[in-house]
Design an enzyme around this catalytic site. Structure first.
Site, PDB file in Angstrom:
ATOM      1  N   ASN A   1       0.870  -1.182   0.000  1.00  0.00           N
ATOM      2  CA  ASN A   1       0.000   0.000   0.000  1.00  0.00           C
ATOM      3  C   ASN A   1       0.906   1.231   0.000  1.00  0.00           C
ATOM      4  OD1 ASN A   1      -1.767   2.069   0.561  1.00  0.00           O
ATOM      5  ND2 ASN A   1      -2.311   1.347   2.615  1.00  0.00           N
ATOM      6  N   TRP A   2       0.986   1.868  -1.150  1.00  0.00           N
ATOM      7  CA  TRP A   2       1.897   3.023  -1.261  1.00  0.00           C
ATOM      8  C   TRP A   2       1.311   4.285  -0.634  1.00  0.00           C
ATOM      9  CZ3 TRP A   2       5.275   3.509  -6.306  1.00  0.00           C
ATOM     10  CH2 TRP A   2       6.154   2.405  -6.358  1.00  0.00           C
ATOM     11  N   LYS A   3       0.042   4.246  -0.261  1.00  0.00           N
ATOM     12  CA  LYS A   3      -0.614   5.423   0.331  1.00  0.00           C
ATOM     13  C   LYS A   3      -0.409   6.638  -0.578  1.00  0.00           C
ATOM     14  CE  LYS A   3      -0.076   3.172   4.712  1.00  0.00           C
ATOM     15  NZ  LYS A   3       0.044   3.247   6.160  1.00  0.00           N
TER      16      LYS A   3
ATOM     17  N   HIS B   1      -9.446   1.076   4.999  1.00  0.00           N
ATOM     18  CA  HIS B   1      -8.162   1.293   5.686  1.00  0.00           C
ATOM     19  C   HIS B   1      -8.365   2.286   6.827  1.00  0.00           C
ATOM     20  CE1 HIS B   1      -4.074   2.536   6.491  1.00  0.00           C
ATOM     21  NE2 HIS B   1      -3.682   1.419   5.905  1.00  0.00           N
TER      22      HIS B   1
ATOM     23  N   GLU C   1      -6.709   4.692   7.813  1.00  0.00           N
ATOM     24  CA  GLU C   1      -6.480   6.107   7.459  1.00  0.00           C
ATOM     25  C   GLU C   1      -7.698   6.704   6.764  1.00  0.00           C
ATOM     26  OE1 GLU C   1      -2.708   5.404   5.559  1.00  0.00           O
ATOM     27  OE2 GLU C   1      -1.839   4.977   7.531  1.00  0.00           O
TER      28      GLU C   1
ATOM     29  N   GLU D   1      -5.267  -4.995  10.651  1.00  0.00           N
ATOM     30  CA  GLU D   1      -4.247  -3.961  10.842  1.00  0.00           C
ATOM     31  C   GLU D   1      -4.531  -3.192  12.126  1.00  0.00           C
ATOM     32  OE1 GLU D   1      -2.248  -2.783   6.919  1.00  0.00           O
ATOM     33  OE2 GLU D   1      -4.029  -1.550   7.127  1.00  0.00           O
TER      34      GLU D   1
ATOM     35  N   GLY E   1       2.623   2.193  10.687  1.00  0.00           N
ATOM     36  CA  GLY E   1       3.609   3.258  10.520  1.00  0.00           C
ATOM     37  C   GLY E   1       4.350   3.631  11.795  1.00  0.00           C
TER      38      GLY E   1
ATOM     39  N   SER F   1       3.513  -2.171  10.267  1.00  0.00           N
ATOM     40  CA  SER F   1       4.962  -2.248  10.522  1.00  0.00           C
ATOM     41  C   SER F   1       5.591  -3.587  10.125  1.00  0.00           C
ATOM     42  CB  SER F   1       5.270  -1.896  11.979  1.00  0.00           C
ATOM     43  OG  SER F   1       4.875  -0.555  12.245  1.00  0.00           O
TER      44      SER F   1
ATOM     45  N   GLY G   1       2.881  -1.200   4.212  1.00  0.00           N
ATOM     46  CA  GLY G   1       2.880   0.218   3.859  1.00  0.00           C
ATOM     47  C   GLY G   1       4.271   0.695   3.518  1.00  0.00           C
ATOM     48  N   GLY G   2       4.927   1.324   4.488  1.00  0.00           N
ATOM     49  CA  GLY G   2       6.232   1.948   4.262  1.00  0.00           C
ATOM     50  C   GLY G   2       7.248   1.036   3.576  1.00  0.00           C
TER      51      GLY G   2
HETATM   52  P1  PGA Z   1       2.954   0.266   7.551  1.00  0.00           P
HETATM   53  O1  PGA Z   1       1.474   0.451   6.963  1.00  0.00           O
HETATM   54  O2  PGA Z   1       3.485  -1.034   6.968  1.00  0.00           O
HETATM   55  O3  PGA Z   1       3.715   1.447   7.056  1.00  0.00           O
HETATM   56  O4  PGA Z   1       2.836   0.187   9.026  1.00  0.00           O
HETATM   57  C1  PGA Z   1       0.622  -0.639   6.802  1.00  0.00           C
HETATM   58  C2  PGA Z   1      -0.695  -0.193   6.216  1.00  0.00           C
HETATM   59  O5  PGA Z   1      -1.188   0.873   6.583  1.00  0.00           O
HETATM   60  O6  PGA Z   1      -1.264  -0.893   5.371  1.00  0.00           O
END
Ligand code: PGA
Length: 253
Positions: free
Chosen positions: A13-15, A100, A102, A170, A176, A215, A236-237
């Site tokens: 997930n590149w957000k 998600h 976010e 999640e 993050g 994470s 994510g990251g």
């Molecule tokens: P993260 O994000 O790996 O940067 O913690 C995961 C996500 O939000 O899907």
């Protein structure tokens, strides 16, 4: 009955990260995954929507598939600033992340809307990746399992099957932050989700892939991916660069 062996899914997930120049990062990921050994997992990258079309060319002939991060519930119409699931499908998406945390936080999305978005994804012939997860306060109050069970019940539509829907656990506090739950806590959460899917979907409930997200990085991927009922990861990251993402894919088998 022996448990079905599920092909893992590693989804990135590149957000809200990436300009067109990020094609070079995707190319590195795809090129490394073209090389042997053959990836044992399905691999998905969900870039910001404007990159789906140019990225389609980049992943052609590679094991990497593309997905989107959100969609509107309708197919088209007067919804300024929104993009429909069929529009995402039209430019190369095979899947859409919905619900998600976010989106839930930034846009106030609730389970009922997430349910509609998942239906929209399925209606466009796409896989829905439906996210659930408790906040830190909910975990501290001992409510984690109750919260994710309610999210699952209210967000997963009746049209879902193990073929068209993936559920991602999640924990909001792990996203993050570099913090992850213990393996035991992940196992308990995934077991609870599995049990509820079995109750609702019968034998097919055994075949839904359950991803862990929050994470995930090369250093913890092997351990997390070996937990019972963890059938992949939502990353994510660590999905932005080949040096982080490819080892996570390789950890899945
Ligand atoms: P993260 O994000 O790996 O940067 O913690 C995961 C996500 O939000 O899907």
């Amino acid at each position: 009955m022996p448990k079905p062996k599920l092909k893992p899914l590693i989804a990135g997930n590149w957000k809200m990260n990436g300009l067109r120049s990020a094609a070079k990062d995707l190319r590195q990921i795809a090129n490394q995954l073209v090389k042997p050994p053959k990836a044992k997992a399905d691999v998905l990258i969900c870039p910001p929507a404007q990159l789906l079309w140019p990225f389609k060319e980049v992943v052609r002939g590679t094991p990497v598939r593309l997905g989107a991060q959100d969609c509107h519930v309708n197919v088209s119409g007067a919804h300024t600033g929104d993009i429909s699931a069929s529009m995402m499908a039209d430019i190369g998406a095979r899947a859409i992340i919905v619900g998600h945390s976010e989106r839930r936080t930034d846009h106030g999305e609730r389970n009922a809307l997430v349910h509609q978005k998942a239906e929209a994804a399925l209606g466009a012939g796409l896989m829905a990746i439906i996210c659930v997860g408790e906040t830190e306060a909910e975990r501290d109050a001992g409510m984690a399992i109750r919260v994710i069970s309610k999210q699952l019940k209210e967000s997963v539509p009746a049209a879902s099957t193990s073929k068209n829907t993936v559920v991602a656990y999640e924990p909001v506090w792990a996203i993050g932050t570099g913090r992850t739950p213990t393996s035991d806590d992940i196992q308990k959460a995934h077991k609870a989700l599995r049990t509820r899917l079995q109750k609702r979907f019968g034998a097919d409930g055994d075949r839904f892939r359950l991803l862990y997200g929050g994470s995930v990085k090369p250093a913890n991927a092997v351990e997390i991916l070996s937990i019972e009922n963890v059938n992949g990861a939502l990353v994510g990251g660590a999905s932005l660069k080949a040096a982080d993402f490819v080892p996570i894919v390789r950890a899945a088998g």
